[in-house]
Design an enzyme around this catalytic site. Structure first.
Site, PDB file in Angstrom:
ATOM      1  N   SER A 139       0.847  -1.190   0.000  1.00 20.11           N
ATOM      2  CA  SER A 139       0.000   0.000   0.000  1.00 20.11           C
ATOM      3  C   SER A 139       0.879   1.234   0.000  1.00 20.11           C
ATOM      4  O   SER A 139       2.065   1.178   0.343  1.00 20.11           O
ATOM      5  CB  SER A 139      -0.933   0.013   1.206  1.00 20.11           C
ATOM      6  OG  SER A 139      -0.200   0.207   2.397  1.00 20.11           O
ATOM      7  N   LYS A 140       0.294   2.345  -0.381  1.00 19.38           N
ATOM      8  CA  LYS A 140       1.007   3.616  -0.355  1.00 19.38           C
ATOM      9  C   LYS A 140      -0.026   4.721  -0.376  1.00 19.38           C
ATOM     10  O   LYS A 140      -1.112   4.586  -0.940  1.00 19.38           O
ATOM     11  CB  LYS A 140       1.912   3.746  -1.582  1.00 19.38           C
ATOM     12  CG  LYS A 140       3.007   4.776  -1.455  1.00 19.38           C
ATOM     13  CD  LYS A 140       3.936   4.504  -0.316  1.00 19.38           C
ATOM     14  CE  LYS A 140       5.296   4.104  -0.802  1.00 19.38           C
ATOM     15  NZ  LYS A 140       6.275   3.960   0.242  1.00 19.38           N
TER      16      LYS A 140
END
Length: 79
Positions: A64-65
């Site tokens: 994720s980011k």
């Protein structure tokens, strides 16, 4: 996810319900750079989270980011 405030906009992309990644804060120097960063913000967030997903391939968590674009125009000390 998309979040929006008076002086910021952000995207968060994850590939699994349980994910780990990070947060990138973008503070452009001027109005033109803000427009450039704004146009590519979602794609950059997706690309960074996909790279994190590839790094996490051997663990249970997905990648994720988040990318947060801050409008610094008018802040004290901003040139």
């Amino acid at each position: 996810f998309f979040v929006h405030g008076r002086r910021f906009a952000g995207f968060h992309v994850r590939f699994r319900d349980i994910s780990r990644g990070g947060l990138r804060i973008v503070t452009p120097r001027n109005r033109e750079m803000h427009a450039v960063e704004s146009a590519r913000q979602l794609q950059e967030c997706y690309d960074l989270s996909f790279a994190q997903q590839l790094k996490n391939k051997d663990i249970a968590e997905g990648g994720s980011k988040a990318v947060c674009l801050v409008d610094t125009e008018g802040f004290k000390g901003h040139e």
